[in-house]
Scaffold this motif. Structure first.
Motif, PDB file in Angstrom:
ATOM      1  N   ILE A 168       0.836  -1.200   0.000  1.00 60.04           N
ATOM      2  CA  ILE A 168       0.000   0.000   0.000  1.00 60.04           C
ATOM      3  C   ILE A 168       0.872   1.251   0.000  1.00 60.04           C
ATOM      4  N   GLY A 169       1.974   1.193   0.753  1.00 64.31           N
ATOM      5  CA  GLY A 169       2.894   2.326   0.782  1.00 64.31           C
ATOM      6  C   GLY A 169       3.450   2.645  -0.598  1.00 64.31           C
ATOM      7  N   LYS A 170       3.738   1.585  -1.374  1.00 64.16           N
ATOM      8  CA  LYS A 170       4.218   1.787  -2.746  1.00 64.16           C
ATOM      9  C   LYS A 170       3.125   2.407  -3.607  1.00 64.16           C
ATOM     10  N   GLU A 171       1.887   1.966  -3.381  1.00 63.27           N
ATOM     11  CA  GLU A 171       0.765   2.556  -4.122  1.00 63.27           C
ATOM     12  C   GLU A 171       0.614   4.042  -3.791  1.00 63.27           C
ATOM     13  N   GLN A 172       0.755   4.360  -2.509  1.00 57.39           N
ATOM     14  CA  GLN A 172       0.644   5.761  -2.100  1.00 57.39           C
ATOM     15  C   GLN A 172       1.714   6.606  -2.794  1.00 57.39           C
ATOM     16  N   ALA A 173       2.937   6.076  -2.829  1.00 56.25           N
ATOM     17  CA  ALA A 173       4.035   6.810  -3.465  1.00 56.25           C
ATOM     18  C   ALA A 173       3.777   6.991  -4.959  1.00 56.25           C
ATOM     19  N   ALA A 174       3.252   5.948  -5.600  1.00 57.55           N
ATOM     20  CA  ALA A 174       2.959   6.030  -7.038  1.00 57.55           C
ATOM     21  C   ALA A 174       1.876   7.064  -7.306  1.00 57.55           C
ATOM     22  N   ARG A 175       0.879   7.111  -6.458  1.00 56.09           N
ATOM     23  CA  ARG A 175      -0.201   8.087  -6.646  1.00 56.09           C
ATOM     24  C   ARG A 175       0.317   9.510  -6.468  1.00 56.09           C
ATOM     25  N   ARG A 176       1.181   9.702  -5.487  1.00 51.61           N
ATOM     26  CA  ARG A 176       1.733  11.042  -5.277  1.00 51.61           C
ATOM     27  C   ARG A 176       2.566  11.472  -6.476  1.00 51.61           C
ATOM     28  N   SER A 177       3.338  10.549  -7.017  1.00 51.60           N
ATOM     29  CA  SER A 177       4.190  10.882  -8.163  1.00 51.60           C
ATOM     30  C   SER A 177       3.384  11.269  -9.386  1.00 51.60           C
ATOM     31  N   LYS A 178       2.145  10.771  -9.452  1.00 52.34           N
ATOM     32  CA  LYS A 178       1.270  11.082 -10.585  1.00 52.34           C
ATOM     33  C   LYS A 178       0.248  12.167 -10.240  1.00 52.34           C
ATOM     34  N   SER A 179       0.437  12.788  -9.054  1.00 59.09           N
ATOM     35  CA  SER A 179      -0.482  13.831  -8.572  1.00 59.09           C
ATOM     36  C   SER A 179      -1.914  13.323  -8.465  1.00 59.09           C
TER      37      SER A 179
ATOM     38  N   ALA B 281      -5.614  -7.259  -1.811  1.00 60.66           N
ATOM     39  CA  ALA B 281      -5.925  -5.891  -2.218  1.00 60.66           C
ATOM     40  C   ALA B 281      -7.431  -5.701  -2.218  1.00 60.66           C
ATOM     41  N   SER B 282      -7.851  -4.507  -1.822  1.00 57.61           N
ATOM     42  CA  SER B 282      -9.271  -4.182  -1.793  1.00 57.61           C
ATOM     43  C   SER B 282      -9.600  -3.175  -2.879  1.00 57.61           C
ATOM     44  N   SER B 283     -10.849  -3.163  -3.286  1.00 54.10           N
ATOM     45  CA  SER B 283     -11.308  -2.229  -4.309  1.00 54.10           C
ATOM     46  C   SER B 283     -11.509  -0.846  -3.694  1.00 54.10           C
ATOM     47  N   PRO B 284     -11.760   0.169  -4.513  1.00 52.45           N
ATOM     48  CA  PRO B 284     -12.057   1.502  -3.969  1.00 52.45           C
ATOM     49  C   PRO B 284     -13.246   1.519  -3.012  1.00 52.45           C
ATOM     50  N   LEU B 285     -14.082   0.475  -3.081  1.00 52.63           N
ATOM     51  CA  LEU B 285     -15.223   0.372  -2.173  1.00 52.63           C
ATOM     52  C   LEU B 285     -14.853  -0.313  -0.866  1.00 52.63           C
ATOM     53  N   GLY B 286     -13.597  -0.717  -0.752  1.00 57.71           N
ATOM     54  CA  GLY B 286     -13.144  -1.373   0.459  1.00 57.71           C
ATOM     55  C   GLY B 286     -13.418  -2.859   0.515  1.00 57.71           C
ATOM     56  N   ARG B 287     -13.816  -3.464  -0.612  1.00 58.04           N
ATOM     57  CA  ARG B 287     -14.114  -4.895  -0.644  1.00 58.04           C
ATOM     58  C   ARG B 287     -12.929  -5.660  -1.220  1.00 58.04           C
TER      59      ARG B 287
ATOM     60  N   VAL C  11      -3.725 -16.786  -8.046  1.00 55.30           N
ATOM     61  CA  VAL C  11      -4.376 -15.514  -7.734  1.00 55.30           C
ATOM     62  C   VAL C  11      -5.882 -15.704  -7.798  1.00 55.30           C
ATOM     63  N   ARG C  12      -6.582 -15.165  -6.818  1.00 53.82           N
ATOM     64  CA  ARG C  12      -8.049 -15.213  -6.834  1.00 53.82           C
ATOM     65  C   ARG C  12      -8.582 -13.801  -7.046  1.00 53.82           C
ATOM     66  N   LEU C  13      -9.465 -13.646  -8.027  1.00 59.12           N
ATOM     67  CA  LEU C  13     -10.156 -12.388  -8.265  1.00 59.12           C
ATOM     68  C   LEU C  13     -11.551 -12.515  -7.667  1.00 59.12           C
ATOM     69  N   HIS C  14     -11.870 -11.655  -6.725  1.00 61.14           N
ATOM     70  CA  HIS C  14     -13.135 -11.763  -5.989  1.00 61.14           C
ATOM     71  C   HIS C  14     -14.269 -11.087  -6.758  1.00 61.14           C
ATOM     72  N   SER C  15     -15.389 -11.744  -6.828  1.00 60.38           N
ATOM     73  CA  SER C  15     -16.563 -11.162  -7.481  1.00 60.38           C
ATOM     74  C   SER C  15     -17.253 -10.200  -6.522  1.00 60.38           C
ATOM     75  N   GLY C  16     -17.974  -9.245  -7.111  1.00 54.88           N
ATOM     76  CA  GLY C  16     -18.725  -8.296  -6.288  1.00 54.88           C
ATOM     77  C   GLY C  16     -17.875  -7.275  -5.571  1.00 54.88           C
TER      78      GLY C  16
ATOM     79  N   ASP D 207      -9.056  -1.670 -14.714  1.00 57.76           N
ATOM     80  CA  ASP D 207      -7.844  -0.928 -14.365  1.00 57.76           C
ATOM     81  C   ASP D 207      -7.442  -1.177 -12.910  1.00 57.76           C
ATOM     82  N   ASP D 208      -8.428  -1.233 -12.005  1.00 51.62           N
ATOM     83  CA  ASP D 208      -8.136  -1.508 -10.596  1.00 51.62           C
ATOM     84  C   ASP D 208      -7.480  -2.882 -10.443  1.00 51.62           C
ATOM     85  N   LEU D 209      -8.021  -3.877 -11.145  1.00 51.85           N
ATOM     86  CA  LEU D 209      -7.500  -5.233 -11.036  1.00 51.85           C
ATOM     87  C   LEU D 209      -6.093  -5.344 -11.622  1.00 51.85           C
ATOM     88  N   VAL D 210      -5.861  -4.682 -12.749  1.00 53.03           N
ATOM     89  CA  VAL D 210      -4.532  -4.706 -13.365  1.00 53.03           C
ATOM     90  C   VAL D 210      -3.503  -4.066 -12.434  1.00 53.03           C
ATOM     91  N   GLU D 211      -3.868  -2.938 -11.851  1.00 59.02           N
ATOM     92  CA  GLU D 211      -2.952  -2.252 -10.935  1.00 59.02           C
ATOM     93  C   GLU D 211      -2.680  -3.108  -9.706  1.00 59.02           C
TER      94      GLU D 211
END
Length: 351
Positions: free
Chosen positions: A257-268, A297-303, A318-323, A329-333
């Motif tokens: 998650i920390g790496k994700e935070q850093a990536a988001r900051r770098s892309k504003s 990993a959780s979706s933007p909805l927290g699931r 790898v398991r991709l959760h339904s619902g 794009d979220d899943l690829v990231e």
């Protein structure tokens, strides 16, 4: 009627001082500081009454000094992080000092010995020190740091700083929690009951603060700011870390998650909000079919949206959760982050 914070601080100082501080200085300003609120009035009678109260000891004489903030250091026992103060975070205070023509509310300092660079250290008033320092370096070189001198030992200084910080929203729960943890050992011999009594707080509340203080930096780094980790969610997270297996999985999730935070900051891009970070950390240890997850990993909805169930020489499961509410794009990231995390553990596809 509720007592003013200033009255409470004055009482706290009074109980630890045998006599008023008197420090000779050409810039010293003498002022009367009452323990109780003084009657408002300008008549001769009221002035004579005030002088009589000083003579009887009902009102203490307190020395205030006009200091160069460069000669005043910050006491390390304060919860507030001076390194995190900035012009932006202190802008309102800076503007108020300019509008009022100087600092009106004195800080509390004590004299230091053996430091050729400093004469005093700030016990309460770190933001005021920063604001005056900033102003002196930005077009207001004559601004003076107004301070009230107190004779305090370290434990009394800690209590005084804590009383002031409790009313400050810009001092985070995590900062205070870690300040408490350090003070527990330094001032109270690791006796939480004694510390709670001295601070006049409940032992249960203090226990929660101390538990939050133990959350490792690597996990705190998953949040956009340490200030985002408040007491209630922080305590829930700290409880989850009591399980050694869960703690390991949560730690790995926090790094991702920390790496994700850093990536988001770098892309504003907007950072991941604290509630989502907490949900992802708490769900990280729960893998599919009750097995430990290597990554979650959780979706933007927290699931839950993606879980790495296993990684061996045959490949990665790898398991991709339904619902989950996640899009492609979220899943690829999330998959990219999962593979990067596995590589950091030595369990990636390239081994």
């Amino acid at each position: 009627m509720a007592r003013k914070q200033s009255d409470y601080l004055a009482d706290l100082l009074a109980e630890d001082e045998d006599s008023p501080s008197t420090l000779p200085s050409p810039e010293a300003v003498e002022s009367a500081s009452p323990v109780r609120e003084r009657p408002r009035g300008t008549t001769l009678l009221s002035r004579e009454s005030a002088l009589a109260r000083v003579a009887t000891g009902e009102v203490r004489q307190v020395t205030q000094l006009l200091l160069d903030p460069a000669r005043v250091r910050i006491w390390p026992g304060n919860a507030r992080s001076y390194a995190h103060l900035s012009e932006e975070s202190c802008r309102e205070l800076i503007d108020a000092i300019i509008a009022e023509g100087g600092q009106k509310v004195p800080a509390v300092v004590r004299r230091v010995e053996g430091d050729p660079q400093c004469d005093y250290e700030v016990i309460a008033g770190t933001r005021r020190h920063f604001a005056i320092s900033w102003l002196r370096g930005n077009s207001y070189p004559d601004m003076q740091f107004v301070a009230q001198v107190a004779n305090l030992d370290d434990e009394a200084a800690f209590r005084l700083a804590d009383i002031e910080n409790r009313a400050r929203k810009d001092v985070s729960d995590l900062e205070r929690a870690r300040n408490y943890a350090a003070a527990l050992k330094t001032h109270y011999g690791n006796r939480a009951t004694r510390m709670a009594e001295r601070l006049r707080v409940s032992k249960g509340w203090l226990s929660k603060m101390l538990k939050v203080a133990a959350i490792p930096d690597a996990i705190v780094a998953a949040f956009a700011s340490p200030a985002d980790l408040q007491l209630k969610p922080g305590y829930t997270l700290a409880q989850a870390l009591d399980d050694k297996v869960a703690a390991g999985v949560i730690s790995r999730a926090a790094i991702a998650i920390g790496k994700e935070q850093a990536a988001r900051r770098s892309k504003s891009q907007p950072v991941i909000p604290a509630p989502e970070v907490l949900k992802r950390l708490l769900s990280a240890a729960a893998g599919a079919d009750g097995r430990e997850a290597l990554f979650a990993a959780s979706s933007p909805l927290g699931r839950p949206m993606l879980t790495v169930q296993s990684a061996n020489r045959q490949g990665v499961t790898v398991r991709l959760h339904s619902g989950s509410g996640a899009d492609i794009d979220d899943l690829v990231e999330a998959l990219k982050n999962a593979l990067a995390d596995l590589e950091s553990q030595g369990k990636g596809l390239m081994r």
